[in-house]
Write a protein that holds these residues in place. Structure first.
Motif, PDB file in Angstrom:
ATOM      1  N   ASN A   1       5.283 -13.491  -1.573  1.00 15.09           N
ATOM      2  CA  ASN A   1       4.000 -13.631  -0.895  1.00 15.09           C
ATOM      3  C   ASN A   1       2.860 -13.486  -1.893  1.00 15.09           C
ATOM      4  O   ASN A   1       2.585 -12.397  -2.389  1.00 15.09           O
ATOM      5  N   GLU A   2       2.187 -14.587  -2.199  1.00 19.24           N
ATOM      6  CA  GLU A   2       1.139 -14.580  -3.223  1.00 19.24           C
ATOM      7  C   GLU A   2      -0.010 -13.646  -2.857  1.00 19.24           C
ATOM      8  O   GLU A   2      -0.529 -12.924  -3.709  1.00 19.24           O
ATOM      9  N   ARG A   3      -0.407 -13.648  -1.603  1.00 15.00           N
ATOM     10  CA  ARG A   3      -1.528 -12.806  -1.192  1.00 15.00           C
ATOM     11  C   ARG A   3      -1.210 -11.327  -1.403  1.00 15.00           C
ATOM     12  O   ARG A   3      -2.037 -10.577  -1.938  1.00 15.00           O
TER      13      ARG A   3
ATOM     14  N   ARG B   1       0.812  -1.222   0.000  1.00 15.54           N
ATOM     15  CA  ARG B   1       0.000   0.000   0.000  1.00 15.54           C
ATOM     16  C   ARG B   1       0.846   1.274   0.000  1.00 15.54           C
ATOM     17  O   ARG B   1       0.321   2.370  -0.212  1.00 15.54           O
ATOM     18  N   PHE B   2       2.144   1.148   0.212  1.00 16.33           N
ATOM     19  CA  PHE B   2       3.030   2.314   0.178  1.00 16.33           C
ATOM     20  C   PHE B   2       3.645   2.537  -1.201  1.00 16.33           C
ATOM     21  O   PHE B   2       4.460   3.451  -1.378  1.00 16.33           O
ATOM     22  N   MET B   3       3.268   1.722  -2.183  1.00 14.13           N
ATOM     23  CA  MET B   3       3.894   1.801  -3.503  1.00 14.13           C
ATOM     24  C   MET B   3       3.686   3.158  -4.169  1.00 14.13           C
ATOM     25  O   MET B   3       4.631   3.756  -4.702  1.00 14.13           O
TER      26      MET B   3
ATOM     27  N   ILE C   1      -2.136  -6.276  -7.289  1.00 11.73           N
ATOM     28  CA  ILE C   1      -2.667  -6.287  -8.655  1.00 11.73           C
ATOM     29  C   ILE C   1      -4.131  -5.864  -8.654  1.00 11.73           C
ATOM     30  O   ILE C   1      -4.583  -5.095  -9.515  1.00 11.73           O
ATOM     31  N   ALA C   2      -4.909  -6.351  -7.689  1.00 14.72           N
ATOM     32  CA  ALA C   2      -6.329  -5.997  -7.596  1.00 14.72           C
ATOM     33  C   ALA C   2      -6.529  -4.511  -7.362  1.00 14.72           C
ATOM     34  O   ALA C   2      -7.566  -3.951  -7.741  1.00 14.72           O
ATOM     35  N   CYS C   3      -5.527  -3.865  -6.768  1.00 13.91           N
ATOM     36  CA  CYS C   3      -5.574  -2.413  -6.542  1.00 13.91           C
ATOM     37  C   CYS C   3      -5.017  -1.625  -7.717  1.00 13.91           C
ATOM     38  O   CYS C   3      -4.867  -0.398  -7.638  1.00 13.91           O
ATOM     39  N   GLY C   4      -4.691  -2.310  -8.808  1.00 16.11           N
ATOM     40  CA  GLY C   4      -4.156  -1.639  -9.987  1.00 16.11           C
ATOM     41  C   GLY C   4      -2.681  -1.312  -9.899  1.00 16.11           C
ATOM     42  O   GLY C   4      -2.195  -0.435 -10.620  1.00 16.11           O
TER      43      GLY C   4
ATOM     44  N   GLU D   1      -8.283 -15.501 -12.989  1.00 14.44           N
ATOM     45  CA  GLU D   1      -9.528 -15.375 -12.263  1.00 14.44           C
ATOM     46  C   GLU D   1      -9.884 -16.701 -11.613  1.00 14.44           C
ATOM     47  O   GLU D   1      -9.771 -17.755 -12.221  1.00 14.44           O
ATOM     48  N   ARG D   2     -10.335 -16.628 -10.372  1.00 15.11           N
ATOM     49  CA  ARG D   2     -10.635 -17.847  -9.608  1.00 15.11           C
ATOM     50  C   ARG D   2     -12.136 -18.007  -9.458  1.00 15.11           C
ATOM     51  O   ARG D   2     -12.867 -17.059  -9.395  1.00 15.11           O
TER      52      ARG D   2
END
Length: 308
Positions: A128-130, A114-116, A136-139, A307-308
């Protein structure tokens, strides 16, 4: 004066991508956080072994010698789930390996991606996959390094390889490929030839790599003895006629690559074994699973293929 990260290639990397933390992680998962803390404290002066992304990061940082004003073109920042005290071993290992990394964020078990944006990062690498999937989900441009058995070479050259769809480009065409026939996919790409693909998650990273390549070209123009050190390749399952839209999209984006492999279903690993990139980005595990045995691989979990 505040230190500005604008105009630089900034990469965030987890300690799990830079170093081999398999033994440390085994202690954490088997015995808990307190045992992990003691384990790291007891080995504070034992340098961690090199991880999957180490060859890539080492060469990326070496490109800072292109700056004539001692103003680095590349910054690598640690983004780690370690606590500050357990992160001490990471920072000492960085110094022992002579990596010019001085900035770090330690978040004690929380996701650091989140600091990216605050740090102007165009890439985040982690095991860390999660964390990677959430980024990625946050763009955000992120990838998960995969365990492998790559043996680094002694070359100064940095070789970076990308898949195209779902990595440099978005997954719109990939969705058509997966929901129709190959012939229909080629027809769609030919019909939309002059319409550039939308950017994918690592488009910005390639732009920044290209800027460094442009500086290399300028150096060679003034110094004929200078040897170019960055080489970029695309390794894709596309083939004619769909290759043309990919090439024209790159041109429209203002980016270039040195090599393009349009393999049309031929196993990518056969080419990667000769190309020997120091890092290869792909969005599909079926290409990465065999490749990670011979080259450092990064899974970009973006788009329809994930997609899962």
């Amino acid at each position: 004066m505040p230190y500005k990260l604008d105009g630089r290639l900034v990469v965030g990397i987890a300690s799990s991508a830079l170093f081999d933390l398999s033994e440390s992680d085994a202690v954490l998962h088997a015995e808990g956080e307190e045992a992990y803390r003691r384990y790291q404290e007891d080995r504070l002066d034992d340098p961690l072994d090199r991880g999957v992304a180490f060859p890539f990061i080492k060469r990326l940082l070496s490109l800072n010698d292109l700056s004539e004003q001692n103003d680095p073109l590349v910054k690598v920042i640690i983004l780690s789930r370690n606590a500050p005290d357990t992160g001490l071993r990471v920072m000492r290992s960085i110094a022992d390996h002579n990596l010019s990394i001085t900035r770090a964020i330690f978040t004690r078990g929380e996701s650091p991606y989140r600091f990216m944006r605050a740090l102007n990062m165009s890439l985040f690498l982690s095991a860390n996959e999660r964390d990677v999937r959430e980024a990625i989900a946050c763009g955000l441009p992120a990838g998960r390094v995969l365990n492998g058995s790559f043996v680094d070479d002694e070359a100064e050259e940095l070789r970076v390889a990308f898949d195209f769809d779902g990595v440099l480009a978005d997954d719109k065409s990939e969705r058509i490929m997966q929901s129709s026939t190959l012939e229909e996919f080629h027809s769609h790409e030919s019909a939309n030839l002059v319409e550039p693909h939308s950017a994918g998650p690592l488009h910005g990273f390639l732009l920044n790599v290209n800027r460094i390549q442009q500086l290399e070209e300028a150096r060679r123009a003034s110094d004929e003895s200078y040897k170019l050190r960055v080489r970029v390749s695309i390794v894709t399952a596309r083939s004619a006629p769909s290759h043309e839209r990919a090439v024209l999209s790159l041109k429209s984006w203002g980016v270039t690559v040195d090599n393009a492999f349009f393999l049309g279903g031929v196993e990518k690993v056969s080419v990667l074994g000769i190309l020997k990139p120091h890092i290869f980005f792909d969005d599909q595990s079926r290409h990465l699973d065999p490749a990670c045995l011979i080259v450092p691989c990064v899974h970009v979990p973006f788009g329809v293929a994930n997609e899962r």
